[in-house]
Design a protein around this motif. Structure first.
Motif, PDB file in Angstrom:
ATOM      1  N   GLU A 118       0.803  -1.220   0.000  1.00  0.00           N
ATOM      2  CA  GLU A 118       0.000   0.000   0.000  1.00  0.00           C
ATOM      3  C   GLU A 118       0.836   1.270   0.000  1.00  0.00           C
ATOM      4  OE1 GLU A 118      -2.423  -0.356   3.436  1.00  0.00           O
ATOM      5  OE2 GLU A 118      -3.575  -2.066   2.670  1.00  0.00           O
ATOM      6  N   SER A 119       2.172   1.156   0.086  1.00  0.00           N
ATOM      7  CA  SER A 119       3.026   2.341   0.183  1.00  0.00           C
ATOM      8  C   SER A 119       2.839   3.244  -1.027  1.00  0.00           C
ATOM      9  CB  SER A 119       4.499   1.932   0.284  1.00  0.00           C
ATOM     10  OG  SER A 119       4.738   1.181   1.442  1.00  0.00           O
ATOM     11  N   ASN A 120       2.693   4.540  -0.758  1.00  0.00           N
ATOM     12  CA  ASN A 120       2.528   5.496  -1.851  1.00  0.00           C
ATOM     13  C   ASN A 120       3.649   6.528  -1.895  1.00  0.00           C
ATOM     14  OD1 ASN A 120       1.886   7.003   0.383  1.00  0.00           O
ATOM     15  ND2 ASN A 120      -0.273   7.270  -0.159  1.00  0.00           N
ATOM     16  N   SER A 121       4.757   6.244  -1.206  1.00  0.00           N
ATOM     17  CA  SER A 121       5.927   7.112  -1.289  1.00  0.00           C
ATOM     18  C   SER A 121       7.177   6.272  -1.054  1.00  0.00           C
ATOM     19  CB  SER A 121       5.852   8.237  -0.249  1.00  0.00           C
ATOM     20  OG  SER A 121       6.031   7.726   1.058  1.00  0.00           O
ATOM     21  N   LYS A 122       8.309   6.807  -1.464  1.00  0.00           N
ATOM     22  CA  LYS A 122       9.581   6.102  -1.302  1.00  0.00           C
ATOM     23  C   LYS A 122       9.880   5.870   0.175  1.00  0.00           C
ATOM     24  CE  LYS A 122      14.538   6.539  -2.353  1.00  0.00           C
ATOM     25  NZ  LYS A 122      15.570   7.408  -2.990  1.00  0.00           N
ATOM     26  N   GLN A 123       9.631   6.898   0.994  1.00  0.00           N
ATOM     27  CA  GLN A 123       9.904   6.774   2.424  1.00  0.00           C
ATOM     28  C   GLN A 123       9.036   5.704   3.074  1.00  0.00           C
ATOM     29  OE1 GLN A 123       9.536   9.523   0.738  1.00  0.00           O
ATOM     30  NE2 GLN A 123      10.946  11.137   1.403  1.00  0.00           N
ATOM     31  N   ALA A 124       7.755   5.673   2.701  1.00  0.00           N
ATOM     32  CA  ALA A 124       6.854   4.674   3.282  1.00  0.00           C
ATOM     33  C   ALA A 124       7.280   3.263   2.887  1.00  0.00           C
ATOM     34  CB  ALA A 124       5.422   4.943   2.845  1.00  0.00           C
ATOM     35  N   ALA A 125       7.684   3.098   1.625  1.00  0.00           N
ATOM     36  CA  ALA A 125       8.118   1.781   1.156  1.00  0.00           C
ATOM     37  C   ALA A 125       9.388   1.331   1.880  1.00  0.00           C
ATOM     38  CB  ALA A 125       8.348   1.816  -0.350  1.00  0.00           C
ATOM     39  N   LYS A 126      10.348   2.239   2.045  1.00  0.00           N
ATOM     40  CA  LYS A 126      11.592   1.894   2.742  1.00  0.00           C
ATOM     41  C   LYS A 126      11.315   1.534   4.199  1.00  0.00           C
ATOM     42  CE  LYS A 126      15.219   4.458   2.148  1.00  0.00           C
ATOM     43  NZ  LYS A 126      16.078   5.671   2.021  1.00  0.00           N
ATOM     44  N   SER A 127      10.415   2.267   4.825  1.00  0.00           N
ATOM     45  CA  SER A 127      10.093   1.998   6.226  1.00  0.00           C
ATOM     46  C   SER A 127       9.374   0.666   6.383  1.00  0.00           C
ATOM     47  CB  SER A 127       9.223   3.132   6.786  1.00  0.00           C
ATOM     48  OG  SER A 127       9.924   4.354   6.750  1.00  0.00           O
ATOM     49  N   ALA A 128       8.452   0.365   5.451  1.00  0.00           N
ATOM     50  CA  ALA A 128       7.758  -0.919   5.489  1.00  0.00           C
ATOM     51  C   ALA A 128       8.737  -2.070   5.280  1.00  0.00           C
ATOM     52  CB  ALA A 128       6.656  -0.961   4.429  1.00  0.00           C
ATOM     53  N   LEU A 129       9.718  -1.857   4.404  1.00  0.00           N
ATOM     54  CA  LEU A 129      10.718  -2.897   4.150  1.00  0.00           C
ATOM     55  C   LEU A 129      11.566  -3.146   5.390  1.00  0.00           C
ATOM     56  CD1 LEU A 129      11.835  -4.816   2.031  1.00  0.00           C
ATOM     57  CD2 LEU A 129      13.406  -3.008   1.300  1.00  0.00           C
ATOM     58  N   ARG A 130      11.891  -2.076   6.120  1.00  0.00           N
ATOM     59  CA  ARG A 130      12.659  -2.253   7.365  1.00  0.00           C
ATOM     60  C   ARG A 130      11.888  -3.141   8.347  1.00  0.00           C
ATOM     61  NH1 ARG A 130      13.512   3.522   7.058  1.00  0.00           N
ATOM     62  NH2 ARG A 130      15.567   3.968   6.202  1.00  0.00           N
ATOM     63  N   THR A 131      10.587  -2.896   8.449  1.00  0.00           N
ATOM     64  CA  THR A 131       9.777  -3.714   9.346  1.00  0.00           C
ATOM     65  C   THR A 131       9.705  -5.155   8.851  1.00  0.00           C
ATOM     66  OG1 THR A 131       8.444  -1.790   9.945  1.00  0.00           O
ATOM     67  CG2 THR A 131       7.515  -3.944  10.443  1.00  0.00           C
ATOM     68  N   LEU A 132       9.532  -5.324   7.537  1.00  0.00           N
ATOM     69  CA  LEU A 132       9.459  -6.664   6.958  1.00  0.00           C
ATOM     70  C   LEU A 132      10.755  -7.433   7.197  1.00  0.00           C
ATOM     71  CD1 LEU A 132       7.937  -8.757   5.291  1.00  0.00           C
ATOM     72  CD2 LEU A 132       8.735  -7.613   3.217  1.00  0.00           C
ATOM     73  N   GLN A 133      11.876  -6.738   7.165  1.00  0.00           N
ATOM     74  CA  GLN A 133      13.171  -7.391   7.377  1.00  0.00           C
ATOM     75  C   GLN A 133      13.480  -7.619   8.857  1.00  0.00           C
ATOM     76  OE1 GLN A 133      15.608  -4.602   5.197  1.00  0.00           O
ATOM     77  NE2 GLN A 133      15.576  -5.849   3.344  1.00  0.00           N
TER      78      GLN A 133
END
Length: 471
Positions: A140-155
């Motif tokens: 659902e990320s709609n910005s680069k920052q949101a995607a990077k932050s979601a990836l940190r949580t996923l990792q």
């Protein structure tokens, strides 16, 4: 995992289309469960090699080719769900994907519920609850920052922080419980201040994690900004200037906007939901009255209210500037609840020869009210407004290590912080160790709920029901 959950996973094989609806170059059908290998053999016509890409035909019950593509088989536990998993990557036509899905159902699978693949990964200990939620957040990320932050949580970055907190908390609890258990032998593990120092370390770490989580929650949820003011103050021009599109009609005729208009923009990765409201004035028009009612409701729910004022009009005192807000309620200015999150936007400074963009404050009724001077029409001073919106909500686009978080995470961290503060206070007062231990036990439960160590079935159902069907 409960015996009921284990039994359900052992007998159930689920399938779903894992790609978005519509035509595309590639479409994926995913199957997970104990029948995945059998289904693979019958659709492919051979036994697939685990973790090997097979380019082959996908067959129906009569051995007629449905499609041709790539088949991938993952044997348990080395798969996303921890079960046997088959992925059929064919052409993205609606009919073809539906035929493959029907074939899997014929062979014993059932259609997956929303988020069921991720739920099975969680129940099979392949990911924790934070990582499961991060999958949906990344999609659902709609910005680069949101995607990077979601990836940190996923990792696992957020999970590791919580696990470290739990470890520190468990160590403190161990000392207290040992002192309680050996009280008859005069063994005291508490008096040397190690427990106090340990709890202070936990508290500091929770505060740091909470600050990062708040930034992550802003990246996920965004904020609501409502534009309000009298007719012809330039509210619609401000909406257009912030959004970069002419979504609102701009004219010199008062009352052009009679309903709520909204746009979503991002400011340094922060999602901002901007709502333009009807001009605030006394009117007998039924439609305008309804527009004002909706404007009032929007302001009550807003994180920030921008009260737009035509700066080219004669100078007014603060009370007159804020007067439009009074028209929406039966309250006086002193009773207004919007003042703590209201900023005055002086618009149309382009009509004044000596006026420059600026950001200042005025103090009124104990509230420090920001004042931003700009020209929406000329796009002058808009960066000042964007910076103000970020600062007002406490968003820092430059903060490192931010991970996506949800409101339930913030609530659990805040509850744990409160409980540890209570335990420290009791410790200083030499209160009962049983009471201190109980506070710490509840704090541990709050932290454990974040990763899913202690989580109700109702919460799991709510979380995974919001996922895509194929995830």
């Amino acid at each position: 995992m409960s015996s009921v959950e284990t039994s359900q996973l052992e007998i159930d094989t689920v399938c779903a289309i894992a790609t978005a609806p519509g035509r595309s170059g590639v479409g994926i059908v995913r199957v997970s469960g104990t029948l995945a290998l059998s289904i693979s053999e019958q659709i492919l016509g051979f036994t697939p090699t685990p973790r090997h890409a097979h380019f082959c035909n996908f067959l129906d019950a009569s051995k007629i080719t449905i499609d041709q593509g790539v088949a991938l088989f993952f044997s348990a536990p080395n798969s996303f769900t921890g079960e046997d998993v088959l992925e059929l990557q064919g052409h993205g036509g609606t009919y073809v994907l539906r035929e493959l899905l029907d074939r899997a159902v014929q062979l014993g699978a059932r259609l997956a519920n929303p988020g069921e693949f991720s739920e099975r990964a969680f129940l099979n200990n392949k990911i924790d609850l934070l990582q499961a939620e991060a999958i949906a957040d990344l999609i659902e990320s709609n910005s680069k920052q949101a995607a990077k932050s979601a990836l940190r949580t996923l990792q696992g970055e957020f999970s590791n922080k919580i696990l470290n907190l739990l470890q520190l908390l468990i160590e403190a609890r161990t000392h207290i419980e040992a002192t309680i258990d050996f009280s008859d032998e005069d063994i005291d593990f508490v008096s040397d201040n190690k427990v106090r120092d340990s709890l202070n370390a936990v508290l500091k770490s929770i505060e740091e994690t909470l600050a990062q989580a708040k930034q992550g929650a802003l990246l996920k949820e965004g904020i609501n900004v409502v534009i309000a003011g009298r007719p012809n103050a330039g509210k619609s021009s401000l909406l257009n200037a912030l959004s970069g599109v002419d979504s609102a009609i701009v004219t010199d005729i008062p009352g052009t906007t009679r309903d709520l208009l909204s746009e979503v923009i991002t400011i340094d990765g922060l999602p901002v939901h901007i709502i333009d409201t009807a001009g605030i004035r006394i009117s007998d028009d039924v439609v305008e009255k309804e527009g004002l009612r909706r404007a009032q409701l929007a302001m009550e729910q807003a994180d920030q209210v921008l009260l737009v004022v035509d700066k080219s009009q004669p100078e007014q005192d603060v009370e007159n500037l804020l007067a439009p807000l009074v028209l929406l309620t039966d309250k006086s200015i002193k009773e207004l609840e919007h003042l703590h999150n209201t900023a005055i936007v002086f618009n149309k400074i382009d009509l004044l020869t000596s006026e420059a963009p600026s950001l200042s404050t005025v103090v009124y009724l104990g509230y420090s009210i920001p004042v931003i001077s700009l020209s929406a029409k000329k796009n002058v001073g808009m960066n000042l407004l964007r910076e103000y919106i970020k600062d007002a909500i406490g968003f820092d686009a430059n903060e490192e290590g931010v991970f996506i978080a949800r409101q339930r995470h913030l609530t659990a961290l805040s509850n744990a912080k409160r409980l540890i503060e209570s335990a420290l206070e009791l410790l200083v007062k030499n209160a009962s160790l049983e009471l201190i231990s109980e506070d710490l036990r509840f704090a541990q439960t709050q932290l454990g709920a974040i990763t899913g160590e202690f989580t109700s079935d109702d919460l799991l159902g709510e979380i995974f029901s919001n996922f895509c069907v194929g995830k």
